[in-house]
Design a protein around this motif. Structure first.
Motif, PDB file in Angstrom:
ATOM      1  N   ARG A 158       0.817  -1.208   0.000  1.00 16.95           N
ATOM      2  CA  ARG A 158       0.000   0.000   0.000  1.00 16.95           C
ATOM      3  C   ARG A 158       0.856   1.264   0.000  1.00 16.95           C
ATOM      4  N   PHE A 159       1.983   1.220   0.690  1.00 18.14           N
ATOM      5  CA  PHE A 159       2.885   2.371   0.671  1.00 18.14           C
ATOM      6  C   PHE A 159       3.344   2.660  -0.752  1.00 18.14           C
ATOM      7  N   ASP A 160       3.790   1.639  -1.452  1.00 16.53           N
ATOM      8  CA  ASP A 160       4.257   1.812  -2.830  1.00 16.53           C
ATOM      9  C   ASP A 160       3.136   2.307  -3.738  1.00 16.53           C
ATOM     10  N   ARG A 161       1.925   1.781  -3.509  1.00 17.59           N
ATOM     11  CA  ARG A 161       0.774   2.164  -4.345  1.00 17.59           C
ATOM     12  C   ARG A 161       0.410   3.630  -4.129  1.00 17.59           C
ATOM     13  N   VAL A 162       0.379   4.071  -2.871  1.00 17.03           N
ATOM     14  CA  VAL A 162       0.026   5.460  -2.567  1.00 17.03           C
ATOM     15  C   VAL A 162       1.103   6.408  -3.077  1.00 17.03           C
ATOM     16  N   LEU A 163       2.371   6.068  -2.870  1.00 15.80           N
ATOM     17  CA  LEU A 163       3.464   6.933  -3.318  1.00 15.80           C
ATOM     18  C   LEU A 163       3.451   7.084  -4.826  1.00 15.80           C
ATOM     19  N   CYS A 164       3.228   5.991  -5.541  1.00 12.22           N
ATOM     20  CA  CYS A 164       3.176   6.037  -7.011  1.00 12.22           C
ATOM     21  C   CYS A 164       2.006   6.896  -7.484  1.00 12.22           C
ATOM     22  N   GLY A 187      -4.035   4.871   8.081  1.00 10.69           N
ATOM     23  CA  GLY A 187      -4.007   5.676   6.855  1.00 10.69           C
ATOM     24  C   GLY A 187      -3.179   6.932   7.025  1.00 10.69           C
ATOM     25  N   ALA A 188      -3.229   7.537   8.226  1.00 10.51           N
ATOM     26  CA  ALA A 188      -2.382   8.697   8.505  1.00 10.51           C
ATOM     27  C   ALA A 188      -0.925   8.280   8.575  1.00 10.51           C
ATOM     28  N   GLY A 189      -0.684   7.041   9.036  1.00  8.58           N
ATOM     29  CA  GLY A 189       0.681   6.523   9.038  1.00  8.58           C
ATOM     30  C   GLY A 189       1.237   6.425   7.633  1.00  8.58           C
ATOM     31  N   PHE A 190       0.433   5.909   6.710  1.00 10.09           N
ATOM     32  CA  PHE A 190       0.859   5.860   5.308  1.00 10.09           C
ATOM     33  C   PHE A 190       1.064   7.267   4.757  1.00 10.09           C
ATOM     34  N   ALA A 191       0.150   8.179   5.108  1.00 11.64           N
ATOM     35  CA  ALA A 191       0.244   9.543   4.599  1.00 11.64           C
ATOM     36  C   ALA A 191       1.535  10.220   5.049  1.00 11.64           C
ATOM     37  N   GLU A 221       4.338   8.747   6.003  1.00 14.35           N
ATOM     38  CA  GLU A 221       5.489   8.086   5.396  1.00 14.35           C
ATOM     39  C   GLU A 221       5.684   8.558   3.952  1.00 14.35           C
ATOM     40  N   VAL A 222       4.569   8.682   3.232  1.00 16.27           N
ATOM     41  CA  VAL A 222       4.645   9.165   1.853  1.00 16.27           C
ATOM     42  C   VAL A 222       5.069  10.626   1.821  1.00 16.27           C
ATOM     43  N   TYR A 223       4.538  11.407   2.771  1.00 17.09           N
ATOM     44  CA  TYR A 223       4.920  12.815   2.884  1.00 17.09           C
ATOM     45  C   TYR A 223       6.428  12.943   3.070  1.00 17.09           C
ATOM     46  N   LEU A 276       8.417  12.096  -0.126  1.00 18.30           N
ATOM     47  CA  LEU A 276       8.383  13.191  -1.095  1.00 18.30           C
ATOM     48  C   LEU A 276       9.231  14.366  -0.615  1.00 18.30           C
ATOM     49  N   ALA A 277       9.207  14.625   0.702  1.00 17.74           N
ATOM     50  CA  ALA A 277       9.986  15.738   1.259  1.00 17.74           C
ATOM     51  C   ALA A 277      11.476  15.511   1.060  1.00 17.74           C
ATOM     52  N   GLU A 278      11.903  14.257   1.156  1.00 20.75           N
ATOM     53  CA  GLU A 278      13.312  13.947   0.931  1.00 20.75           C
ATOM     54  C   GLU A 278      13.731  14.263  -0.509  1.00 20.75           C
ATOM     55  N   GLU A 279      12.732  14.279  -1.413  1.00 19.52           N
ATOM     56  CA  GLU A 279      13.002  14.616  -2.810  1.00 19.52           C
ATOM     57  C   GLU A 279      12.821  16.110  -3.071  1.00 19.52           C
ATOM     58  N   GLY A 280      12.432  16.852  -2.029  1.00 15.23           N
ATOM     59  CA  GLY A 280      12.225  18.288  -2.178  1.00 15.23           C
ATOM     60  C   GLY A 280      10.829  18.663  -2.621  1.00 15.23           C
TER      61      GLY A 280
END
Length: 280
Positions: free
Chosen positions: A165-171, A193-197, A199-201, A204-208
């Motif tokens: 699910r992490f990979d799916r949400v990030l993609c 779901g907030a945990g996934f949010a 982690e995805v946040y 993305l932040a690490e990528e700027g």
């Protein structure tokens, strides 16, 4: 003719049942919520943080109900879930499905410009173009296995990376950002779901890249609060549980967390509720 009237009767019974369902919007939803009108262009309700919080909570609730509608064989046009996004002039673009069990765990909602065609096709100030909402743990037969699996993953390694699910949400979020731009996108979730949010946040932040995030009782914060309150018992159980886990996975997770850069908190909002027993 008899078949037609039987169908009509069954349809009316289903509609009546949905109107009185405990999760129906007019029964369980917020009160005194106004629908957008042309005046929104001048004075937008979305500028009010309380209003924005309410709407984001409704979007997360709609994802829980999408899964309930799926399980009870209701279409998106006649189910409970649409009641939770249509009052705010959004539409469902794509449900995110866990291919392993067919359950819906997230949804992409988009500002429905067509609904304001009679007025003026401009979003109110502060309203995101696209929202990605993620539900939390749902203790139902069709979802409990995968939900608990991710709950335990976080409990063990304090990370959801590696989850399907992490990979799916990030993609999905990356694709949305490429089309709409990060300033037009929001992510929201409750509990797991907030945990996934979050982690995805962070990814993305690490990528700027930063998006607006609204997180309801994310487990990372809730867990820390609980451990402080129950430091004695919880600390003992926590250490005992971790001692049973493979050391290399734990060390890898610690290294991963230590290497993360400092993350901006400007566009990330946490909503905490101590009475949420599943989170706390």
């Amino acid at each position: 003719m008899r078949t037609y009237w039987s169908f009509r009767k069954n349809s009316m019974e289903r509609n009546h049942s949905l109107q009185h369902h405990p999760k129906a919007f007019h029964v369980f939803g917020p009160r005194h919520i106004s629908s957008p009108r042309w005046r929104e262009l001048i004075s937008s309700s979305w500028k009010d943080e309380s209003y924005k919080r309410i709407v984001m909570a409704c979007f997360v609730q709609s994802v829980y109900l999408l899964e309930l509608d799926r399980k009870e064989h209701r279409s998106t046009g006649t189910g409970l879930a649409p009641q939770w996004w249509t009052p705010f002039k959004y539409k469902l673009v794509e449900p995110l499905v866990d291919e392993r069990d067919g359950s819906i765990f997230a949804a992409v909602l988009e500002w429905d410009q067509a609904t304001l065609a009679d007025f003026i096709p401009i979003r109110p100030t502060g309203a995101p173009k696209v929202v990605l909402a993620i539900r939390g743990t749902l203790l139902k037969n069709s979802t409990i296995r995968r939900d608990i699996e991710d709950d335990l993953r976080y409990l063990a390694w304090e990370s959801l990376k590696g989850s399907f699910r992490f990979d799916r949400v990030l993609c999905a979020l990356r694709s949305i950002i490429n089309l709409q731009g990060s300033k037009n996108v929001s992510i929201t979730g409750h509990s797991l779901g907030a945990g996934f949010a979050i982690e995805v946040y962070k990814a993305l932040a690490e990528e700027g890249t930063y998006v607006e995030a609204h997180l309801f009782n994310p487990p990372s914060v809730s867990l820390a609060m609980s451990l402080r309150i129950l430091s004695g018992k919880a600390g003992f159980v926590w250490k005992r549980f971790k001692s049973m886990l493979p050391s290399n996975s734990e060390n890898q997770s610690k290294t991963e967390r230590a290497s993360r850069p400092h993350l901006s908190e400007k566009e990330k909002t946490l909503y905490l509720k101590d009475t949420d027993k599943l989170c706390c």
